[in-house]
Scaffold this motif. Structure first.
Motif, mmCIF file in Angstrom:
data_model
loop_
_atom_site.group_PDB
_atom_site.id
_atom_site.type_symbol
_atom_site.label_atom_id
_atom_site.label_comp_id
_atom_site.label_asym_id
_atom_site.label_seq_id
_atom_site.Cartn_x
_atom_site.Cartn_y
_atom_site.Cartn_z
ATOM 1 N N MET A 210 0.850 -1.178 0.000
ATOM 2 C CA MET A 210 0.000 0.000 0.000
ATOM 3 C C MET A 210 0.896 1.241 0.000
ATOM 4 O O MET A 210 1.897 1.291 0.709
ATOM 5 C CB MET A 210 -0.904 0.009 1.229
ATOM 6 N N SER A 211 0.491 2.214 -0.767
ATOM 7 C CA SER A 211 1.241 3.465 -0.886
ATOM 8 C C SER A 211 0.276 4.636 -0.829
ATOM 9 O O SER A 211 -0.894 4.518 -1.169
ATOM 10 C CB SER A 211 2.001 3.511 -2.206
ATOM 11 N N ARG A 212 0.808 5.784 -0.453
ATOM 12 C CA ARG A 212 0.000 7.007 -0.446
ATOM 13 C C ARG A 212 0.208 7.727 -1.775
ATOM 14 O O ARG A 212 1.324 7.886 -2.246
ATOM 15 C CB ARG A 212 0.386 7.911 0.719
ATOM 16 N N PHE A 213 -0.921 8.167 -2.336
ATOM 17 C CA PHE A 213 -0.905 8.922 -3.580
ATOM 18 C C PHE A 213 -1.649 10.230 -3.368
ATOM 19 O O PHE A 213 -2.604 10.304 -2.597
ATOM 20 C CB PHE A 213 -1.593 8.127 -4.700
ATOM 21 N N TYR A 214 -1.191 11.261 -4.069
ATOM 22 C CA TYR A 214 -1.802 12.589 -3.999
ATOM 23 C C TYR A 214 -2.374 12.916 -5.375
ATOM 24 O O TYR A 214 -1.786 12.551 -6.404
ATOM 25 C CB TYR A 214 -0.765 13.630 -3.581
ATOM 26 N N PHE A 215 -3.510 13.610 -5.372
ATOM 27 C CA PHE A 215 -4.238 13.896 -6.605
ATOM 28 C C PHE A 215 -4.410 15.407 -6.751
ATOM 29 O O PHE A 215 -5.319 15.986 -6.150
ATOM 30 C CB PHE A 215 -5.593 13.188 -6.577
ATOM 31 N N HIS A 216 -3.537 16.034 -7.524
ATOM 32 C CA HIS A 216 -3.611 17.475 -7.738
ATOM 33 C C HIS A 216 -4.506 17.743 -8.952
ATOM 34 O O HIS A 216 -4.305 17.151 -10.019
ATOM 35 C CB HIS A 216 -2.224 18.061 -7.962
ATOM 36 N N CYS A 217 -5.474 18.635 -8.777
ATOM 37 C CA CYS A 217 -6.467 18.927 -9.816
ATOM 38 C C CYS A 217 -6.109 20.227 -10.532
ATOM 39 O O CYS A 217 -5.826 21.234 -9.892
ATOM 40 C CB CYS A 217 -7.849 19.059 -9.201
ATOM 41 N N TYR A 218 -6.166 20.182 -11.852
ATOM 42 C CA TYR A 218 -5.868 21.333 -12.692
ATOM 43 C C TYR A 218 -7.076 21.634 -13.558
ATOM 44 O O TYR A 218 -7.656 20.723 -14.144
ATOM 45 C CB TYR A 218 -4.677 21.043 -13.613
ATOM 46 N N GLY A 219 -7.435 22.895 -13.639
ATOM 47 C CA GLY A 219 -8.514 23.279 -14.534
ATOM 48 C C GLY A 219 -9.069 24.642 -14.223
ATOM 49 O O GLY A 219 -8.959 25.143 -13.112
ATOM 50 N N LEU A 220 -9.653 25.233 -15.263
ATOM 51 C CA LEU A 220 -10.275 26.554 -15.147
ATOM 52 C C LEU A 220 -9.323 27.582 -14.549
ATOM 53 O O LEU A 220 -9.725 28.471 -13.808
ATOM 54 C CB LEU A 220 -11.575 26.477 -14.335
ATOM 55 N N GLY A 221 -8.029 27.430 -14.836
ATOM 56 C CA GLY A 221 -7.033 28.373 -14.360
ATOM 57 C C GLY A 221 -6.596 28.171 -12.924
ATOM 58 O O GLY A 221 -5.798 28.928 -12.397
ATOM 59 N N ASP A 222 -7.116 27.149 -12.264
ATOM 60 C CA ASP A 222 -6.800 26.897 -10.862
ATOM 61 C C ASP A 222 -6.032 25.590 -10.697
ATOM 62 O O ASP A 222 -6.144 24.684 -11.512
ATOM 63 C CB ASP A 222 -8.080 26.793 -10.021
ATOM 64 N N VAL A 223 -5.276 25.522 -9.619
ATOM 65 C CA VAL A 223 -4.625 24.273 -9.212
ATOM 66 C C VAL A 223 -5.076 24.004 -7.781
ATOM 67 O O VAL A 223 -4.936 24.847 -6.904
ATOM 68 C CB VAL A 223 -3.087 24.376 -9.252
ATOM 69 N N LEU A 224 -5.634 22.838 -7.574
ATOM 70 C CA LEU A 224 -6.089 22.431 -6.256
ATOM 71 C C LEU A 224 -5.195 21.281 -5.808
ATOM 72 O O LEU A 224 -5.287 20.180 -6.345
ATOM 73 C CB LEU A 224 -7.554 21.986 -6.336
ATOM 74 N N GLU A 225 -4.299 21.555 -4.863
ATOM 75 C CA GLU A 225 -3.356 20.537 -4.410
ATOM 76 C C GLU A 225 -3.968 19.672 -3.324
ATOM 77 O O GLU A 225 -4.592 20.177 -2.394
ATOM 78 C CB GLU A 225 -2.071 21.186 -3.913
ATOM 79 N N ASP A 226 -3.779 18.393 -3.464
ATOM 80 C CA ASP A 226 -4.235 17.410 -2.487
ATOM 81 C C ASP A 226 -3.125 17.262 -1.437
ATOM 82 O O ASP A 226 -2.062 16.740 -1.736
ATOM 83 C CB ASP A 226 -4.494 16.087 -3.199
ATOM 84 N N ILE A 227 -3.365 17.736 -0.235
ATOM 85 C CA ILE A 227 -2.340 17.645 0.810
ATOM 86 C C ILE A 227 -2.523 16.420 1.701
ATOM 87 O O ILE A 227 -1.631 16.049 2.456
ATOM 88 C CB ILE A 227 -2.289 18.927 1.668
ATOM 89 N N GLU A 228 -3.686 15.783 1.584
ATOM 90 C CA GLU A 228 -3.989 14.617 2.415
ATOM 91 C C GLU A 228 -3.621 13.304 1.726
ATOM 92 O O GLU A 228 -3.069 12.400 2.347
ATOM 93 C CB GLU A 228 -5.475 14.624 2.749
ATOM 94 N N GLY A 229 -3.954 13.191 0.465
ATOM 95 C CA GLY A 229 -3.681 11.977 -0.291
ATOM 96 C C GLY A 229 -4.588 10.833 0.126
ATOM 97 O O GLY A 229 -5.496 10.994 0.932
ATOM 98 N N ALA A 230 -4.307 9.673 -0.456
ATOM 99 C CA ALA A 230 -5.075 8.467 -0.155
ATOM 100 C C ALA A 230 -4.145 7.267 -0.226
ATOM 101 O O ALA A 230 -3.268 7.206 -1.083
ATOM 102 C CB ALA A 230 -6.214 8.298 -1.150
#
Length: 79
Positions: free
Chosen positions: A1-21
Motif C-alpha cells: 500500500m502506498s499514499r498517492f496525492y491527486f492534484h487537480c488542474y482546470g479553469l485556471g486553478d490548481v487544487l493541491e491534495d495535501i492529504e492523499g489516499a
C-alpha cells in the motif's frame, strides 16, 4: 500500500491534495483519478460548462509524478 496525492488542474486553478489516499498500487490510483475527474466534469456539465483542459496529476509518496489523467482518458465523446 502506498499514499498517492491527486492534484487537480482546470479553469485556471490548481487544487493541491495535501492529504492523499492510501491505495494498493498505481493502477488503483489511476482508477481513482478517472472517477474523480468524471465527477468534476459532471458537476461542470450541470452548470453548462465543460473545460477539456481539466486534469488530475497523480503524485506518489516520494513526490514523483506517476501520471496525468486528462479528459481524453476519462471520457469518450461520441457524436
Amino acid at each position: 500500500m502506498s499514499r498517492f496525492y491527486f492534484h487537480c488542474y482546470g479553469l485556471g486553478d490548481v487544487l493541491e491534495d495535501i492529504e492523499g489516499a492510501v491505495l494498493a498500487d498505481e493502477a488503483a490510483a489511476r482508477a481513482r483519478a478517472i472517477v474523480s475527474l468524471r465527477d468534476m466534469m459532471a458537476g461542470d456539465v450541470i452548470k453548462g460548462l465543460l473545460d477539456t483542459r481539466l486534469a488530475i496529476e497523480i503524485i506518489d509518496e516520494r513526490g514523483r509524478p506517476v501520471a496525468r489523467i486528462g479528459c481524453d482518458e476519462a471520457l469518450r465523446i461520441m457524436s
